[in-house]
Scaffold this motif. Sequence first.
Motif, PDB file in Angstrom:
ATOM      1  N   PHE A 374     -45.368  51.916 111.318  1.00  0.00           N
ATOM      2  CA  PHE A 374     -46.284  50.722 111.544  1.00  0.00           C
ATOM      3  C   PHE A 374     -46.551  49.803 110.600  1.00  0.00           C
ATOM      4  N   GLY A 375     -46.545  50.270 109.380  1.00  0.00           N
ATOM      5  CA  GLY A 375     -46.744  49.299 108.199  1.00  0.00           C
ATOM      6  C   GLY A 375     -45.336  48.475 107.905  1.00  0.00           C
ATOM      7  N   LYS A 376     -44.455  49.206 107.851  1.00  0.00           N
ATOM      8  CA  LYS A 376     -43.181  48.521 107.650  1.00  0.00           C
ATOM      9  C   LYS A 376     -42.801  47.563 108.570  1.00  0.00           C
ATOM     10  N   ASP A 377     -43.162  48.000 109.962  1.00  0.00           N
ATOM     11  CA  ASP A 377     -42.753  47.015 111.039  1.00  0.00           C
ATOM     12  C   ASP A 377     -43.530  45.675 110.917  1.00  0.00           C
ATOM     13  N   ALA A 378     -44.968  45.831 110.576  1.00  0.00           N
ATOM     14  CA  ALA A 378     -45.699  44.718 110.366  1.00  0.00           C
ATOM     15  C   ALA A 378     -45.256  43.698 109.384  1.00  0.00           C
ATOM     16  N   VAL A 379     -44.851  44.207 108.040  1.00  0.00           N
ATOM     17  CA  VAL A 379     -44.160  43.387 107.051  1.00  0.00           C
ATOM     18  C   VAL A 379     -42.949  42.900 107.564  1.00  0.00           C
TER      19      VAL A 379
END
Length: 625
Positions: A374-379
Amino acid sequence: MELALSGLVAVPVLAGVVLLAVGRPAGRVAAPVAIGVASVGLVLAVLVAVGRPAALAPLLAGIDLGLAVDGLSAVMVLVVSAVALAVVVFAAAEVDAAHRFFGLLLVFISAMLLTVTATNLVTLLAAWEVMGAMSYALVAHRWSEGRPATSGAVAFLVTRTADVGLYVAAGAALAGGIGILALADLPRATGGWRDLLTAGLVVAALGKSAQLPFSFWLARAMDGPSPVSALLHSATMVAAGGYLLLRIEPLLAGSGWAGPLVAWVGAVTVVLLGLVALAQTDLKQLLAASTCSQIGFIVLAAGVGATAGGTLQLVAHAATKSLLFLVAGAWLTALGTKQLATLRGAAARWPLVGAVFAVGALSLAGLPPLSIFFGKDAVLAAAAATSPALYVVGLVGVLVSAAYAAAALVAVLGRAPADAGNDREQSATGEVPLLARLPLVPLALGAAVLGAAAEPVRAALGAAGEPAPTLVEALVSGVLAAAVVLAVLLSVRAGLRGAAVLPATPPIIAAAARVGLLHGWLGLERMAVAGAATPVMALARALSRFDERVVDGAVRAAAGGTRAAARLADLRLEGPLSRGVDGLGAVGRALGRLARRPQTGQLHQYYAQAAGALAVLALFLILVR
């Protein structure tokens, strides 16, 4: 609530200083004290995260020691305090010289909490300096072994060099009209001072977060105790650089050049250090390189304005990486090795530890629905909205991340080799203590579910307008990560060739390790030595010779000349000079006696003398004419 904020920072540092001051007698109670302080710190962190207090104390003329909790720092104090408690509990099971270790660790935790709550550059700089000094002492904790002390010095010097940027930034802020040095006011700096201020902060942040070209210090820091690796390189020191860039995101965006520069440095670090991680045969070195790579996503987020996405990645990475480092430390203590080739079978021998390691590794791989996904996809969503090229590079980073995480996982599966005890790096205890296992399950839970905090993080930061990943983008990154993990598993299976156990090293790591440049961390340390350390040392030697031969030589020559003149005066000139003075004195005395003879006191003799003098004068005038 202000008291809670002050206590959050003050309690750990006071307890740490007391442990260090008492010394060895405090060894037996150091671990319980540290656990108690860390527990109190977590409670205070929850209070200040909810209450959002601010506190001021006089520091310098016109500048206060400013602390405040806003959305970003509220998230950070919770993450730092939670990970700190987990690490302290784990360290209680295995660390020697407890009074010194826990004293330094508590001071370090306090410095990190001060860093994330600082409201101005002076407060930030003070915390930054203490954090750097404590990191050196913690990495070099086992200084008697030699290498840890050297590695601690290398890590300290590299980060210290980058830290000069903070001093440059503070000076530029003052010159640019930011009199109180408040972080929120930095974008108002005027003229070229704002660019210099921005450059200083960027250099300091990139150095602390081990981004290119500073990444190699993190490899050296792995010579410290495993709890130090888990804390420094998950939620604190390395994360501090990413946090600072997220904090000054308005300044980066307003500069025009800093945002793209930071974004590309982060993106390139994601890929290149991911490849470095893939080439490591040492588990801690693999995790260290992957830390640089994963922090690169946070740096990328700051560059493209994705404050919420970067924060979510920071939170997910903290839980995941602290878990993996602690497991690596547990296996190092139990098996006496951290080499992937000899860790085979570790997961099966301790099923609970192996299971939580699998959760952390799959989260690190970016598999949905685990946290880092989730964090990587938001970036990546913010990168796609800013630059398609950045998005593509980010996707390549996703592939590499999945590869090294899967390789680390398969390396610890299967049965242990028959000669597993013949290649140990240190003595093995053969067990993982209960105290060391306690924090692993909560951290694994965080690595699994913290991705669900995406919306609360956006709300806390007031970043509801940031780009969110579309379903297609999420499917692309998730499918790519899953495909790479599956490919690594299949390559290992193909490498079995009928064998009963897994190969000693996953084929993908064995192949990458043969690329010496990747295995050696891109030769960054050698380049730093050749490009910076060697010229500086050469200049120092030249200045030393100049000082010795010219400056000091001139002083010695002057002293020698004075001594020679003194000897000459003593041996050859003193006698004649003394006799000359005596002769002048005798002449003076004789003239004095002659001068007294005409002074008879009889008036007629004075008239006669005057007449004689006038006669002589008249004769002289006649003869001259």
